[in-house]
Scaffold this active site. Structure first.
Site, PDB file in Angstrom:
ATOM      1  N   ARG A 104       7.934 -22.876  -4.150  1.00  0.00           N
ATOM      2  CA  ARG A 104       7.149 -21.652  -4.221  1.00  0.00           C
ATOM      3  C   ARG A 104       7.711 -20.727  -5.295  1.00  0.00           C
ATOM      4  O   ARG A 104       8.921 -20.509  -5.352  1.00  0.00           O
ATOM      5  CB  ARG A 104       7.184 -20.890  -2.883  1.00  0.00           C
ATOM      6  CG  ARG A 104       6.625 -21.597  -1.673  1.00  0.00           C
ATOM      7  CD  ARG A 104       5.135 -21.420  -1.412  1.00  0.00           C
ATOM      8  NE  ARG A 104       4.347 -20.647  -2.341  1.00  0.00           N
ATOM      9  CZ  ARG A 104       3.922 -19.407  -2.161  1.00  0.00           C
ATOM     10  NH1 ARG A 104       4.227 -18.755  -1.063  1.00  0.00           N
ATOM     11  NH2 ARG A 104       3.170 -18.807  -3.045  1.00  0.00           N
TER      12      ARG A 104
ATOM     13  N   TYR B 200      14.862 -17.904   4.106  1.00  0.00           N
ATOM     14  CA  TYR B 200      14.495 -16.865   5.071  1.00  0.00           C
ATOM     15  C   TYR B 200      15.485 -16.856   6.212  1.00  0.00           C
ATOM     16  O   TYR B 200      15.958 -17.913   6.646  1.00  0.00           O
ATOM     17  CB  TYR B 200      13.108 -17.141   5.661  1.00  0.00           C
ATOM     18  CG  TYR B 200      11.968 -16.902   4.713  1.00  0.00           C
ATOM     19  CD1 TYR B 200      11.421 -15.633   4.586  1.00  0.00           C
ATOM     20  CD2 TYR B 200      11.446 -17.936   3.963  1.00  0.00           C
ATOM     21  CE1 TYR B 200      10.361 -15.418   3.724  1.00  0.00           C
ATOM     22  CE2 TYR B 200      10.389 -17.724   3.096  1.00  0.00           C
ATOM     23  CZ  TYR B 200       9.855 -16.464   2.978  1.00  0.00           C
ATOM     24  OH  TYR B 200       8.813 -16.242   2.125  1.00  0.00           O
TER      25      TYR B 200
ATOM     26  N   TYR C  27      11.854 -21.355  -3.301  1.00  0.00           N
ATOM     27  CA  TYR C  27      12.292 -22.297  -2.264  1.00  0.00           C
ATOM     28  C   TYR C  27      11.353 -23.498  -2.204  1.00  0.00           C
ATOM     29  O   TYR C  27      10.166 -23.392  -2.505  1.00  0.00           O
ATOM     30  CB  TYR C  27      12.405 -21.612  -0.901  1.00  0.00           C
ATOM     31  CG  TYR C  27      11.150 -20.989  -0.350  1.00  0.00           C
ATOM     32  CD1 TYR C  27      10.177 -21.758   0.286  1.00  0.00           C
ATOM     33  CD2 TYR C  27      10.950 -19.624  -0.442  1.00  0.00           C
ATOM     34  CE1 TYR C  27       9.028 -21.175   0.810  1.00  0.00           C
ATOM     35  CE2 TYR C  27       9.800 -19.032   0.071  1.00  0.00           C
ATOM     36  CZ  TYR C  27       8.854 -19.811   0.698  1.00  0.00           C
ATOM     37  OH  TYR C  27       7.716 -19.237   1.205  1.00  0.00           O
TER      38      TYR C  27
ATOM     39  N   HIS D  12       6.154 -11.253   0.778  1.00  0.00           N
ATOM     40  CA  HIS D  12       5.001 -11.138   1.679  1.00  0.00           C
ATOM     41  C   HIS D  12       4.822  -9.675   2.070  1.00  0.00           C
ATOM     42  O   HIS D  12       5.807  -8.966   2.303  1.00  0.00           O
ATOM     43  CB  HIS D  12       5.237 -11.948   2.953  1.00  0.00           C
ATOM     44  CG  HIS D  12       5.359 -13.423   2.723  1.00  0.00           C
ATOM     45  ND1 HIS D  12       4.281 -14.272   2.758  1.00  0.00           N
ATOM     46  CD2 HIS D  12       6.434 -14.195   2.450  1.00  0.00           C
ATOM     47  CE1 HIS D  12       4.691 -15.516   2.526  1.00  0.00           C
ATOM     48  NE2 HIS D  12       6.004 -15.499   2.339  1.00  0.00           N
TER      49      HIS D  12
ATOM     50  N   HIS E  49       8.339 -14.725  -4.397  1.00  0.00           N
ATOM     51  CA  HIS E  49       7.254 -13.884  -3.880  1.00  0.00           C
ATOM     52  C   HIS E  49       7.757 -13.035  -2.731  1.00  0.00           C
ATOM     53  O   HIS E  49       8.744 -13.363  -2.078  1.00  0.00           O
ATOM     54  CB  HIS E  49       6.077 -14.743  -3.411  1.00  0.00           C
ATOM     55  CG  HIS E  49       6.452 -15.678  -2.295  1.00  0.00           C
ATOM     56  ND1 HIS E  49       7.077 -16.867  -2.515  1.00  0.00           N
ATOM     57  CD2 HIS E  49       6.323 -15.575  -0.952  1.00  0.00           C
ATOM     58  CE1 HIS E  49       7.324 -17.469  -1.361  1.00  0.00           C
ATOM     59  NE2 HIS E  49       6.873 -16.698  -0.387  1.00  0.00           N
TER      60      HIS E  49
HETATM   61 FE    FE Z   1       7.213 -17.196   1.629  1.00  0.00          FE
END
Ligand code: FE
Length: 214
Positions: free
Chosen positions: A131, A82, A121, A136, A134
């Protein structure tokens, strides 16, 4: 001695204007959001990764489509990082990708984004915890009481089985409603793969809410 349960009234709604930009995507505080023009196209010609289209419709509990719904997304880049100060995953940032976008549903309840497929990640929840890929999403209706925050996944991700966030939705059928469908017809030749994902805001077939914002 325990008395009767108090009756709590709903907090009244107030307008989000004129400083709407401060209240939008509130858990994004810390993202470099202001360099993003918040369109529904998150990619430019230099963005790294596998280009994708994400399309779907938003329904209310009675099966009617909802127009004028604000759909906001935020996601990791193709390397699984991110653009956020607390993300210390040693994967490269992409100067051509902020990971945040926004659109409104049209009169038929359709939303549409062009982005890249996010990478998996690690998040240290348990040993070797990763994870699944995905995206959000936050959906705002005409009042804050209609807000839904959730995550969209990609089909057949091998990380589903070990992901406690995905599995925090106990009903397997409800979990499956978080997984998009590969859409060959909407896939644009020589340009981008397409995934379809419909959202149901309330009712028996509701899209599960996000239990954790990780
Ligand atoms: Fe996330």
């Amino acid at each position: 001695m325990i008395g009767p349960l108090p009756y709590l009234r709903e907090t009244p709604s107030q307008t989000a204007g004129p400083y709407v930009h401060i209240g939008l995507i509130p858990h994004q505080a810390g993202f470099d959001i202001f360099e993003n023009n918040f369109s529904n196209v998150l990619v430019g010609p230099e963005t790294q990764g596998e280009r994708i289209r994400i399309e779907g419709r938003i329904f209310d509990g009675s099966g009617s489509v909802t127009k004028d719904f604000l759909v906001e997304i935020w996601q990791a880049n193709a390397a699984g990082r991110y653009r956020h100060r607390v993300d210390q995953h040693p994967a490269p940032l992409d100067p051509n990708f902020t990971g945040a976008g926004r659109c409104l549903t049209d009169d038929d309840g359709n939303y549409r984004f062009v982005s890249i497929k996010p990478g998996a990640y690690p998040w240290k929840n348990h040993e070797n915890a990763w994870r699944p890929a995905h995206i959000h999403l936050s959906l705002f209706g005409r009042s804050f009481t209609q807000r839904l925050v959730t995550q969209m996944y990609f089909p057949d991700d091998p990380l589903f089985a070990q992901d406690p966030i995905f599995n925090s939705v106990p009903d397997p059928a409800a979990r499956q409603r978080l997984v998009s469908t590969f859409d060959l017809e909407a896939t644009r030749p020589e340009w981008a793969l397409a995934y379809e994902w419909d959202v149901v805001l309330t009712g028996r077939d509701a899209t599960p809410l996000d239990a954790d914002e990780h």
